[in-house]
Scaffold this active site. Structure first.
Site, PDB file in Angstrom:
ATOM      1  N   SER A   1      -4.234  -1.489  -9.309  1.00  0.00           N
ATOM      2  CA  SER A   1      -3.682  -1.495  -7.951  1.00  0.00           C
ATOM      3  C   SER A   1      -2.193  -1.781  -7.844  1.00  0.00           C
ATOM      4  O   SER A   1      -1.602  -1.552  -6.789  1.00  0.00           O
ATOM      5  CB  SER A   1      -4.456  -2.493  -7.073  1.00  0.00           C
ATOM      6  OG  SER A   1      -4.445  -3.777  -7.649  1.00  0.00           O
TER       7      SER A   1
ATOM      8  N   LYS B   1      -0.287  -0.544  -1.637  1.00  0.00           N
ATOM      9  CA  LYS B   1       0.023  -1.072  -0.305  1.00  0.00           C
ATOM     10  C   LYS B   1       0.836  -0.113   0.562  1.00  0.00           C
ATOM     11  O   LYS B   1       0.841  -0.229   1.792  1.00  0.00           O
ATOM     12  CB  LYS B   1       0.784  -2.392  -0.437  1.00  0.00           C
ATOM     13  CG  LYS B   1      -0.011  -3.525  -1.070  1.00  0.00           C
ATOM     14  CD  LYS B   1      -1.055  -4.079  -0.117  1.00  0.00           C
ATOM     15  CE  LYS B   1      -1.634  -5.391  -0.638  1.00  0.00           C
ATOM     16  NZ  LYS B   1      -2.554  -6.012   0.325  1.00  0.00           N
TER      17      LYS B   1
END
Length: 329
Positions: A314, A61
């Site tokens: 992720s 992110k």
């Protein structure tokens, strides 16, 4: 009369594009070292795992957050930003905002992992809590923007965010090419709202892409199959994949995924836990449940492997005690 920006990539109403991903990649490369691309052999084939869990905030992110905040005008930066996040995007925005001297307020669910709440606050962001089941985080954010002003930095429904996340694909392709591989022929990505999946779809336009969601939160899969955006049916459905708990995707994401023929896959709690253990045993990486979803789909045999399959790991922001319990089986 508002003067039109000379750079179309600065238009907030635009659609995300490959050109935007490439621009974002240059910005990200100037700031962050590449995350490792690590091989695992599965059923006689090598898959390549992109270890985004090793980013400064423990998740991919940071890519989209940095790209978005560095494109704010001086006036926008002075007014601050408001983000919505279950935790990883919150830390990305807070990290970028702190580095750039921008005030950040993040709308987060009250049941977000305590370590994610604490980490976001430690980076200097103000956290506004909401109830994931009974309240809309987008409505809470809209009210804050109305009261305070500022720029919305959405977790996935934003062209800059999508393009920023796609830089992971640009990196991975270059890393494969360094190893004599043309690039990935298949990408398997963890999917919440679709920011990472859409970004990778743009970054790797010739590559087959599979979006992986946890059971009960498979709105993207169902939406792609139905040809229209559908919401999560039960917002109280329990899952350990807090990073992938988004009520529905946004049109900007859905348009990219639909145009590219992306398909969805669903993984179970036990499949995710198994993937976390494999990542620890084989790669010596701490991967949170939401960050292990793509690997879980591979290990469960739910996705046929290509000759050069890219899998996203992720995120790695998981409570230590909970992680130890999962490793113990």
């Amino acid at each position: 009369m508002t003067q039109q920006s000379p750079d179309p990539l600065l238009d907030p109403a635009r659609a995300p594009s490959l050109a935007g991903v490439e621009r974002a990649a240059a910005k990200v490369a100037a700031l962050l070292p590449q995350t490792p691309l690590l091989p695992i052999e599965i059923d006689g084939k090598t898959i390549w795992c992109k270890a985004e869990c090793l980013q400064p905030v423990g998740a991919f992110k940071i890519r989209g957050a940095w790209y978005r905040l560095t494109d704010l005008t001086p006036e926008q930066a002075a007014a601050g930003v408001v983000g919505v996040s279950s935790g990883n995007h919150a830390q990305g925005v807070a990290w970028a905002a702190k580095r750039l001297g921008i005030a950040a307020t993040i709308v987060m669910p009250s049941n977000a992992p305590q370590m994610k709440l604490a980490a976001t606050r430690a980076l200097g962001a103000e956290v506004v809590l909401y109830d994931r089941v009974t309240e809309s985080r987008d409505a809470v954010a809209a009210k804050l923007l109305e009261e305070r002003g500022g720029t919305l930095v959405h977790a996935y429904g934003d062209p800059w965010i999508i393009e920023g996340q796609g830089t992971a694909g640009v990196e991975a392709r270059a890393q494969m090419q360094e190893r004599g591989i043309d690039g990935p022929d298949k990408v398997i990505a963890c999917c919440g709202g679709g920011g990472l999946s859409a970004g990778l779809a743009l970054a790797l336009p010739e590559t087959e892409l599979v979006a992986v969601e946890p059971e009960g939160w498979d709105d993207v899969k169902r939406s792609l199959e139905a040809g229209e955006i559908l919401s999560v049916e039960d917002l109280a459905y329990p899952t350990e994949c807090d990073a992938l708990q988004t009520p529905q995707t946004w049109p900007i994401n859905f348009a990219v995924l639909q145009a590219r023929g992306v398909r969805g896959v669903v993984v179970t709690r036990e499949e995710v836990r198994h993937a976390m253990r494999v990542a620890f045993e084989k790669l010596h990486l701490v991967v949170e449940p939401g960050g292990a979803a793509a690997l879980a789909a591979v290990l469960a045999g739910k996705v046929e492997l290509g000759d050069a399959t890219l899998v996203t790991l992720s995120g790695g922001n998981v409570d230590p005690k909970h992680y130890a319990e999962i490793l113990a089986g």
